[in-house]
Enzyme design. Sequence first.
Site, short mmCIF file in Angstrom:
data_model
loop_
_atom_site.label_atom_id
_atom_site.label_comp_id
_atom_site.label_asym_id
_atom_site.label_seq_id
_atom_site.Cartn_x
_atom_site.Cartn_y
_atom_site.Cartn_z
N LYS A 149 38.56 52.28 54.81
CA LYS A 149 38.80 50.94 55.36
C LYS A 149 40.14 50.48 54.79
CE LYS A 149 38.68 46.33 55.25
NZ LYS A 149 40.05 45.76 55.38
N GLY B 213 42.79 46.51 44.90
CA GLY B 213 43.13 45.23 45.53
C GLY B 213 43.11 44.12 44.51
N GLY C 114 37.68 42.22 44.10
CA GLY C 114 37.07 43.24 43.25
C GLY C 114 35.76 42.78 42.63
N GLU D 119 40.64 49.18 40.89
CA GLU D 119 41.97 48.96 40.30
C GLU D 119 42.45 47.61 40.81
OE1 GLU D 119 45.38 48.34 39.55
OE2 GLU D 119 46.02 49.85 41.00
N CYS E 159 51.12 46.98 41.76
CA CYS E 159 50.24 46.66 40.63
C CYS E 159 50.95 46.95 39.32
CB CYS E 159 48.97 47.49 40.69
SG CYS E 159 48.12 47.30 42.24
N GLU F 186 48.83 37.20 37.88
CA GLU F 186 49.52 38.16 38.74
C GLU F 186 50.08 37.43 39.96
OE1 GLU F 186 47.39 41.28 40.91
OE2 GLU F 186 48.88 42.72 40.21
C1 UN1 Z 1 50.09 50.32 42.85
O1 UN1 Z 1 50.90 49.43 42.92
O2 UN1 Z 1 48.89 50.08 42.90
O3 UN1 Z 1 53.31 53.91 39.41
C2 UN1 Z 1 50.42 51.77 42.80
C3 UN1 Z 1 53.67 53.39 40.46
C4 UN1 Z 1 53.31 54.04 41.77
C5 UN1 Z 1 51.97 53.58 42.25
C6 UN1 Z 1 51.75 52.10 42.21
N1 UN1 Z 1 53.30 55.47 41.59
O4 UN1 Z 1 54.33 52.38 40.48
#
Ligand code: UN1
Length: 510
Positions: free
Chosen positions: A187, A240, A245, A262, A296, A397
């Site tokens: 999804k 997300g 989450g 995550e 992230c 964040e």
């Molecule tokens: C993300 O933003 O969830 O290490 C992944 C990094 C990338 C992946 C980021 N290889 O910034």
Amino acid sequence: MGEEGPMGEGPASRVAEHGNFIGGAWRPASSGRTFESRNPADGRLIGRFAASQGVDVTAAVAAARAAFPDWRATPAPRRGELLYRFGALLTQHKEELARAMTEEMGKVLEEARGDVQEGIDIAYLMAGEGRRLFGDVVPSELPDKWAMSVREPLGVAALITPWNFPVAIPCWKMMPALVAGNCVVLKPASATPHCAVLLVRILEEAGLPPGVVNLVTGSGAQVGMPLVKDPDVDVVGFTGNGETGRTIAVAAAERGTRLSMELGGKNAIVVLDDADLELAVEGIIWSAFGTTGQRCTACSRVIVSDGIADDLVARLIERAGALRLGSGLEPGVDVGPLIDAAAVEKVERYVAIGQAEGAVLACGGRPAISGALAQGHFFEATIFDRVEPTSRLAQEEIFGPLLSVIRVADYEAAVNVARGVRYGLSSSIFTSDVSTAFRAMRDFDTGIVYVNAGTIGAETHLPFGGTKATGNGQREAGHAALDTYTEWKAVYVDYSGRLQRAQIDNQPQG
Ligand code: UN1
């Protein structure tokens, strides 16, 4: 003649419509409804996608369940070969997929290529796992007895993926799930259904048997939640935001469904007086404004020692001001748009919060609307200086091009500030002192630590994930990902021909 679409994209009838992929067939949502995906750089319509609901989810989960016995019985090296073929096809389609990604979510083309490359990397890594999937063989405590552990697939994996890495993250989740013998229902985020459709077409082309991978597009409420709650789902993989989450975690807990999450970060780069300043500036700019800050792993806090703070901030302002905003397809553009209007509003809101909290707005701070930028969701690269470590700006964040600089006295203070957030994904230190570097590797409490590099750019063969509110202890990528998508089975074979009681018959008598 088709009518003109709302953004002047041409005859509406020519805009492609894409269905779900269920049991090896593409079909529209059972309701026949669709939703749109648009280019965040200029608002152009990319396509219409199945606006699915619970019935579509049920059908996809049933297709995955039906395919599971055969897929599980397929030798793992054979499953790995199919993933290898997928990796090769992904390589062939890399440019096309990267362009589609830039069009759909905005990151600059070079980064989009990197996103696809990350998918290729994990495909090849997991293809190799088909010939490993190592378990342990250990000596038994009893004579004439064999003891070992093997990995078993769980069944149906429900994978809910974000828009910021629309190829890499689905691959991070699908590849380990598949090589281990699970079937998948994907999804994707509602903002990037086109990338998911293209990706699943490549899986289809690779020759995965019908039902092994299924795709259901639609909203979190209409597709995501029914999927998590489906009693036939054995494991949920989610990347997300934290709020979603937590809702997913509660739903999964009710059924005892295994979950890997995550949920983001508030990643810091520490720069000490002895750092190579130019290198630190490069690392910070790339980590804070690459992918428009929508990673992230993006750096949203710079923690700098007082001795070089003025110099560092001056250089950062200069570099941030020179970044070129625009469509990620245009050569020379450094920073693409944010994903949507709500993301722009969120960054604006945090600029106001930062000012109210007394931080110093050093550069940027506004939506970028000059010329063609007005068509898209652009925001200036923004830096706040003299941010309080406990302020909202430094704690929450933001997921946009907003960087907070926090000034500290020394290494000890820097580590305290770095650790003083609820997230724990990625962190970095710039120092030329090897002992300080090792101290930081020990003291940072994040799942990923960098020395003399930014906070982004994790490679797929090491575990990816974080501590504290970033996740629930699971890891993606690397062979650690297999732990999410497999169950351990311990197997004992007694060939002594007599009853041997563990813990009893091996003890000295009397
Ligand atoms: C993300 O933003 O969830 O290490 C992944 C990094 C990338 C992946 C980021 N290889 O910034």
